[in-house]
Design an enzyme around this catalytic site. Structure first.
Site, PDB file in Angstrom:
ATOM      1  N   HIS A   1       0.827  -1.209   0.000  1.00 26.11           N
ATOM      2  CA  HIS A   1       0.000   0.000   0.000  1.00 26.11           C
ATOM      3  C   HIS A   1       0.862   1.261   0.000  1.00 26.11           C
ATOM      4  CE1 HIS A   1      -2.944  -3.016   1.107  1.00 26.11           C
ATOM      5  NE2 HIS A   1      -3.906  -2.130   0.996  1.00 26.11           N
TER       6      HIS A   1
ATOM      7  N   HIS B   1       1.898  -3.954   9.099  1.00 26.75           N
ATOM      8  CA  HIS B   1       3.271  -3.742   8.654  1.00 26.75           C
ATOM      9  C   HIS B   1       4.091  -3.088   9.761  1.00 26.75           C
ATOM     10  CE1 HIS B   1       2.444  -4.825   4.461  1.00 26.75           C
ATOM     11  NE2 HIS B   1       1.348  -4.099   4.561  1.00 26.75           N
TER      12      HIS B   1
END
Length: 279
Positions: free
Chosen positions: A193, A235
């Site tokens: 992303h 993440h």
């Protein structure tokens, strides 16, 4: 003769080794037959049972720890620095994962953060670019959209390959969703992303004429998309940072291999099966 015998007896008496407590030193060593027989029997038993000893050695070797699980008594400075940075990265990423679960400290805004992260997903961007390409009537617009599609596919394949190669898991144990499997965004490093948001924002800033407020909002959107993945516990901080750097690299590569308008029209003709315009 009697004088010689008396002298020898006197010498024997004066000799210290002839005393009772030292008599064992003058006697020859007696071999212990039982002790000699025991090693022979032990050797025979060893020769008769070699498979048992081999099995025991195999078990001992299997019980040994691998090298990566053993503690290094003299680690290098480089190894200490890398391990320290990784530990700080994991610790800080877990602290920032305030929306990882609904029971987290910021669990009430988890749905909003998920929506923000969805705006940086690869599937909506690829589908949206295809829709805009089918409705575009200008050659310049089609050229920009074709190159944007090329950048999106490059980003998707590069990030998926690196994730498969590194196979790093996120700070929080979470199973990927269906869209993550569809976009091949399963592992943590690098953050797909963040890479996509950085690449798209840089691409749009370079090829679209936008007002200053919109340009600021576009940069802010890219940053928030990367931070949303950290807040959701997907993440690490290093994953997002490397994702931003990778997105800028993808933009630079697309600019170097920019497809001209003629090539874009040929690709459109092949995609729409309009061979008359192609020839």
């Amino acid at each position: 003769m009697p004088a010689n015998q008396s002298r020898s007896r006197a010498r024997d008496r004066n000799n210290v080794l002839n005393r009772p407590e030292f008599m064992s030193l003058n006697q020859p060593l007696k071999t212990n037959t039982s002790a000699a027989r025991r090693p022979m029997k032990h050797q025979q038993s060893q020769n008769q049972n070699p498979p048992q000893e081999q099995e025991q050695d195999a078990r001992r070797e299997s019980m040994k720890l691998p090298e990566e699980d053993c503690m290094q008594l003299n680690p290098s400075f480089k190894g200490i620095a890398i391990n320290s940075l990784l530990a700080i990265d994991i610790c800080m990423s877990k602290r920032f994962g305030v929306c990882a679960h609904t029971t987290s400290s910021w669990g009430s805004i988890r749905s909003i953060v998920n929506l923000l992260a969805f705006t940086g997903h690869g599937i909506p961007w690829i589908f949206g670019t295809l829709v805009c390409l089918t409705r575009s009537n200008t050659l310049a617009g089609q050229e920009v959209l074709i190159n944007l599609m090329l950048a999106l596919l490059l980003d998707l394949m590069t990030v998926a390959g690196l994730q498969k190669l590194v196979k790093r898991k996120g700070p929080w144990e979470m199973s990927p969703t269906f869209l993550d499997y569809l976009a091949m965004d399963v592992y943590s490093f690098p953050a797909a992303h963040a890479s996509r948001a950085a690449m798209v924002s840089k691409f749009l800033l370079a090829h679209l004429v936008l007002a200053v407020p919109l340009r600021i909002l576009l940069v802010l959107w890219a940053f928030l998309v990367g931070m949303s993945r950290i807040l959701l516990g997907r993440h690490h901080l290093s994953d997002v940072g490397c994702g931003f750097a990778l997105g800028f690299l993808h933009y630079s590569l697309v600019e170097k291999v920019w497809l001209p308008s003629s090539t874009c029209q040929a690709l459109i003709s092949i995609g729409t099966l309009d061979w008359i315009d192609f020839y």
